[in-house]
Motif scaffolding. Sequence first.
Motif, PDB file in Angstrom:
ATOM      1  N   ARG A   1     -21.032  96.123 -16.897  1.00  0.00           N
ATOM      2  CA  ARG A   1     -22.174  95.323 -16.467  1.00  0.00           C
ATOM      3  C   ARG A   1     -22.966  96.029 -15.379  1.00  0.00           C
ATOM      4  O   ARG A   1     -23.987  95.524 -14.928  1.00  0.00           O
ATOM      5  CB  ARG A   1     -21.691  93.969 -15.956  1.00  0.00           C
ATOM      6  N   GLU A   2     -22.510  97.186 -14.941  1.00  0.00           N
ATOM      7  CA  GLU A   2     -23.190  97.842 -13.832  1.00  0.00           C
ATOM      8  C   GLU A   2     -24.471  98.535 -14.266  1.00  0.00           C
ATOM      9  O   GLU A   2     -24.669  98.849 -15.431  1.00  0.00           O
ATOM     10  CB  GLU A   2     -22.241  98.838 -13.167  1.00  0.00           C
ATOM     11  N   MET A   3     -25.313  98.739 -13.246  1.00  0.00           N
ATOM     12  CA  MET A   3     -26.623  99.344 -13.483  1.00  0.00           C
ATOM     13  C   MET A   3     -26.544 100.691 -14.186  1.00  0.00           C
ATOM     14  O   MET A   3     -27.426 101.055 -14.947  1.00  0.00           O
ATOM     15  CB  MET A   3     -27.353  99.553 -12.150  1.00  0.00           C
ATOM     16  N   GLN A   4     -25.483 101.457 -13.894  1.00  0.00           N
ATOM     17  CA  GLN A   4     -25.467 102.790 -14.511  1.00  0.00           C
ATOM     18  C   GLN A   4     -25.092 102.748 -15.980  1.00  0.00           C
ATOM     19  O   GLN A   4     -25.189 103.755 -16.669  1.00  0.00           O
ATOM     20  CB  GLN A   4     -24.647 103.832 -13.743  1.00  0.00           C
ATOM     21  N   ASP A   5     -24.681 101.596 -16.481  1.00  0.00           N
ATOM     22  CA  ASP A   5     -24.350 101.506 -17.904  1.00  0.00           C
ATOM     23  C   ASP A   5     -25.379 100.721 -18.703  1.00  0.00           C
ATOM     24  O   ASP A   5     -25.508 100.894 -19.904  1.00  0.00           O
ATOM     25  CB  ASP A   5     -22.990 100.820 -18.074  1.00  0.00           C
ATOM     26  N   THR A   6     -26.080  99.823 -18.024  1.00  0.00           N
ATOM     27  CA  THR A   6     -26.912  98.850 -18.724  1.00  0.00           C
ATOM     28  C   THR A   6     -28.331  98.886 -18.189  1.00  0.00           C
ATOM     29  O   THR A   6     -28.538  99.042 -16.997  1.00  0.00           O
ATOM     30  CB  THR A   6     -26.318  97.434 -18.516  1.00  0.00           C
ATOM     31  N   PHE A   7     -29.296  98.749 -19.091  1.00  0.00           N
ATOM     32  CA  PHE A   7     -30.699  98.674 -18.660  1.00  0.00           C
ATOM     33  C   PHE A   7     -31.037  97.213 -18.376  1.00  0.00           C
ATOM     34  O   PHE A   7     -31.140  96.409 -19.297  1.00  0.00           O
ATOM     35  CB  PHE A   7     -31.620  99.172 -19.767  1.00  0.00           C
ATOM     36  N   TYR A   8     -31.215  96.876 -17.106  1.00  0.00           N
ATOM     37  CA  TYR A   8     -31.609  95.510 -16.766  1.00  0.00           C
ATOM     38  C   TYR A   8     -33.125  95.406 -16.777  1.00  0.00           C
ATOM     39  O   TYR A   8     -33.845  96.373 -16.546  1.00  0.00           O
ATOM     40  CB  TYR A   8     -31.057  95.117 -15.401  1.00  0.00           C
ATOM     41  N   ILE A   9     -33.607  94.188 -17.054  1.00  0.00           N
ATOM     42  CA  ILE A   9     -35.041  93.939 -17.157  1.00  0.00           C
ATOM     43  C   ILE A   9     -35.363  92.871 -16.120  1.00  0.00           C
ATOM     44  O   ILE A   9     -34.544  91.988 -15.872  1.00  0.00           O
ATOM     45  CB  ILE A   9     -35.366  93.361 -18.562  1.00  0.00           C
ATOM     46  N   GLU A  10     -36.550  92.916 -15.539  1.00  0.00           N
ATOM     47  CA  GLU A  10     -36.911  91.897 -14.560  1.00  0.00           C
ATOM     48  C   GLU A  10     -37.015  90.529 -15.233  1.00  0.00           C
ATOM     49  O   GLU A  10     -37.434  90.430 -16.372  1.00  0.00           O
ATOM     50  CB  GLU A  10     -38.262  92.237 -13.933  1.00  0.00           C
ATOM     51  N   GLY A  11     -36.676  89.509 -14.481  1.00  0.00           N
ATOM     52  CA  GLY A  11     -36.823  88.160 -15.011  1.00  0.00           C
ATOM     53  C   GLY A  11     -35.481  87.517 -15.282  1.00  0.00           C
ATOM     54  O   GLY A  11     -34.431  88.171 -15.177  1.00  0.00           O
ATOM     55  N   ASN A  12     -35.542  86.222 -15.575  1.00  0.00           N
ATOM     56  CA  ASN A  12     -34.310  85.458 -15.783  1.00  0.00           C
ATOM     57  C   ASN A  12     -34.383  84.639 -17.054  1.00  0.00           C
ATOM     58  O   ASN A  12     -35.465  84.256 -17.486  1.00  0.00           O
ATOM     59  CB  ASN A  12     -34.090  84.495 -14.614  1.00  0.00           C
ATOM     60  N   ALA A  13     -33.224  84.369 -17.606  1.00  0.00           N
ATOM     61  CA  ALA A  13     -33.169  83.560 -18.827  1.00  0.00           C
ATOM     62  C   ALA A  13     -32.594  82.184 -18.487  1.00  0.00           C
ATOM     63  O   ALA A  13     -31.963  82.009 -17.444  1.00  0.00           O
ATOM     64  CB  ALA A  13     -32.277  84.241 -19.842  1.00  0.00           C
ATOM     65  N   ASP A  14     -32.817  81.224 -19.376  1.00  0.00           N
ATOM     66  CA  ASP A  14     -32.152  79.923 -19.234  1.00  0.00           C
ATOM     67  C   ASP A  14     -30.773  80.025 -19.847  1.00  0.00           C
ATOM     68  O   ASP A  14     -30.538  80.825 -20.749  1.00  0.00           O
ATOM     69  CB  ASP A  14     -32.937  78.840 -19.986  1.00  0.00           C
ATOM     70  N   LEU A  15     -29.877  79.171 -19.369  1.00  0.00           N
ATOM     71  CA  LEU A  15     -28.525  79.199 -19.926  1.00  0.00           C
ATOM     72  C   LEU A  15     -28.342  78.011 -20.871  1.00  0.00           C
ATOM     73  O   LEU A  15     -28.906  76.946 -20.642  1.00  0.00           O
ATOM     74  CB  LEU A  15     -27.500  79.108 -18.799  1.00  0.00           C
ATOM     75  N   PRO A  16     -27.580  78.188 -21.948  1.00  0.00           N
ATOM     76  CA  PRO A  16     -27.306  77.048 -22.835  1.00  0.00           C
ATOM     77  C   PRO A  16     -26.365  76.069 -22.120  1.00  0.00           C
ATOM     78  O   PRO A  16     -25.661  76.463 -21.186  1.00  0.00           O
ATOM     79  CB  PRO A  16     -26.620  77.698 -24.032  1.00  0.00           C
ATOM     80  N   ASP A  17     -26.352  74.813 -22.588  1.00  0.00           N
ATOM     81  CA  ASP A  17     -25.578  73.781 -21.901  1.00  0.00           C
ATOM     82  C   ASP A  17     -24.115  74.135 -21.717  1.00  0.00           C
ATOM     83  O   ASP A  17     -23.514  73.801 -20.711  1.00  0.00           O
ATOM     84  CB  ASP A  17     -25.664  72.459 -22.686  1.00  0.00           C
ATOM     85  N   TYR A  18     -23.557  74.807 -22.681  1.00  0.00           N
ATOM     86  CA  TYR A  18     -22.110  75.005 -22.623  1.00  0.00           C
ATOM     87  C   TYR A  18     -21.700  76.065 -21.590  1.00  0.00           C
ATOM     88  O   TYR A  18     -20.553  76.413 -21.457  1.00  0.00           O
ATOM     89  CB  TYR A  18     -21.549  75.294 -24.027  1.00  0.00           C
ATOM     90  N   TYR A  19     -22.692  76.515 -20.794  1.00  0.00           N
ATOM     91  CA  TYR A  19     -22.352  77.541 -19.801  1.00  0.00           C
ATOM     92  C   TYR A  19     -21.319  77.015 -18.799  1.00  0.00           C
ATOM     93  O   TYR A  19     -20.541  77.755 -18.240  1.00  0.00           O
ATOM     94  CB  TYR A  19     -23.618  78.055 -19.099  1.00  0.00           C
ATOM     95  N   ARG A  20     -21.327  75.663 -18.620  1.00  0.00           N
ATOM     96  CA  ARG A  20     -20.379  75.104 -17.648  1.00  0.00           C
ATOM     97  C   ARG A  20     -18.936  75.341 -18.107  1.00  0.00           C
ATOM     98  O   ARG A  20     -18.056  75.638 -17.314  1.00  0.00           O
ATOM     99  CB  ARG A  20     -20.625  73.597 -17.461  1.00  0.00           C
ATOM    100  N   THR A  21     -18.727  75.213 -19.407  1.00  0.00           N
ATOM    101  CA  THR A  21     -17.391  75.491 -19.944  1.00  0.00           C
ATOM    102  C   THR A  21     -17.072  76.972 -19.796  1.00  0.00           C
ATOM    103  O   THR A  21     -15.973  77.351 -19.411  1.00  0.00           O
ATOM    104  CB  THR A  21     -17.322  75.097 -21.444  1.00  0.00           C
ATOM    105  N   VAL A  22     -18.064  77.805 -20.105  1.00  0.00           N
ATOM    106  CA  VAL A  22     -17.859  79.261 -19.989  1.00  0.00           C
ATOM    107  C   VAL A  22     -17.467  79.596 -18.544  1.00  0.00           C
ATOM    108  O   VAL A  22     -16.553  80.378 -18.294  1.00  0.00           O
ATOM    109  CB  VAL A  22     -19.133  80.027 -20.419  1.00  0.00           C
ATOM    110  N   LYS A  23     -18.170  78.968 -17.606  1.00  0.00           N
ATOM    111  CA  LYS A  23     -17.862  79.200 -16.181  1.00  0.00           C
ATOM    112  C   LYS A  23     -16.395  78.876 -15.878  1.00  0.00           C
ATOM    113  O   LYS A  23     -15.670  79.663 -15.277  1.00  0.00           O
ATOM    114  CB  LYS A  23     -18.786  78.313 -15.332  1.00  0.00           C
TER     115      LYS A  23
END
Length: 488
Positions: free
Chosen positions: A279-301
């Motif tokens: 997940r680090e910057m040197q492996d992944t190209f991050y893009i500016e901005g944010n996404a919405d999370l689906p409802d089930y993110y609470r379970t994932v958390k």
Amino acid sequence: MIFNIFKFMNLSNNEKIIIKVLKDSGNALSIEDIINLTGLKQVEVMNSLSWLKMKGIVKLHEKIKKNYMLTEEGEKALKYGLPEKILLENVRDGVGDIEELKEKIGKNNVNIGIAQLNGKGIKVENNKIYIEDSEKAENIIKKNEEMLKNFERLDEGSLSILMRRNLIKKKESVLREAELTEIGKKIGYEDLKIAEEITQLTSEHIQKGTWKNANFKKYDVTLFSPFPLMGKEHPLTYFINRVRQIFLSMGFEEIYGKYIVSAFWNMDALYIPQHHPAREMQDTFYIEGNADLPDYYRTVKMVHENGNGISRGWKYDWDENEAKKLLLRTHTTVNTIKYLYKNSDKQNLKAFMVGRVFRRENMDPTHLPEFHQIEGIVMEKDSDFPMLLGTLERFYYLLGFKKIKFKPSYFPYTEPSLEIHVEYNGKWIELGGAGIFRPEVTEPMGIRERVLAWGMGLERLAMIYYNINNIRDLYLTDIEMLKSLPIP
Ligand code: PHE
């Protein structure tokens, strides 16, 4: 001769013109000469020659011609004088200080000038140049100048002196030549009379009736004709379609997805912990901005933090801001997992996709920062590990790879996990990963069945398929290379 066979060869006017200039010039000419002598265009000459070759009238040869040409330095020397000349001209009073000369006419002229004349009219002592015999030096210069001026007519020995001085260089060119064969030589001038030929019947011919006496060019459809180079699919496009066809024929549904995705779908939904190195910057190209999370993110958390009753979890504080980040998808598993979520109520699922993924990798013969993955999932009642192996084996088999091997592996989202290797030139090459999604991935979506999943590199497979050593070749628009690859 009982009958004149050349009448039956249906020589076209251009062919006749070419045979004529060949006969006139002792039976052989270079292509350039034919173009110049006939005034025909290069394509016309090449076309007619290939016909004449096929009819057995001419032979085509290629000769390597060695040419010499002036280097940049050689041209300069011709224009402004050789270094030894410049040097001598600047030591007019009989003595010259080397350092001063270097300032005035340049280090190169001084050094080369000395190398050429030392002991041949000049002498070097205590950083000074003394002229001992100016006539002798001038003669040397004159000789060298003559040599350079006439380099085109020199013998090998003198050529190599000039080459060593980097005044001339060798250039090889291919000289193509056409020569009349024994049959060709027998064609007489009377067979080469140019007749007005009509290659296309027009409405005018019909209206005016001129077609009646016209001399139409004859066609022999049984004759060989040069093979036209047709366009064809890019080999990579072909290969992608081949892969798609195999999965479609195995009853899979094709799915698609966007390049920009949230970290949530790319990683969190797959139970990849937020401190995972991928997940680090040197492996992944991050893009500016944010996404919405689906409802089930609470379970994932909860699954990430404490396992939510499935396991003990990763034991850390899950950060939703980390999950909202946008990035260029690093694997196409992001698409199958989203698809699984959207279709979690279904009983059976068999889906695949071929898509481009992005990783911060340095390019080398086997790595690209952008490449394709072949992704797939199977969910059905009683699906199991042997079924996963069988499906993959079947896919590779249909693609023509009979020898593959599975090795145990690890991914945070599958258990068991495996790597697929295929044999190529006696070596085993890793092609991708697969496994059964862990309950930590599927249960938060309400899925109880085992979901089989895989993600495999496409370009490496294409390299083997086409026998290419450098992965970058697949993305270069090198027409010659592309033409040379077979239509499989
Ligand atoms: N996503 C993995 C990769 O990019 C491959 C994989 C997909 C492994 C699905 C297991 C299951 O290498």
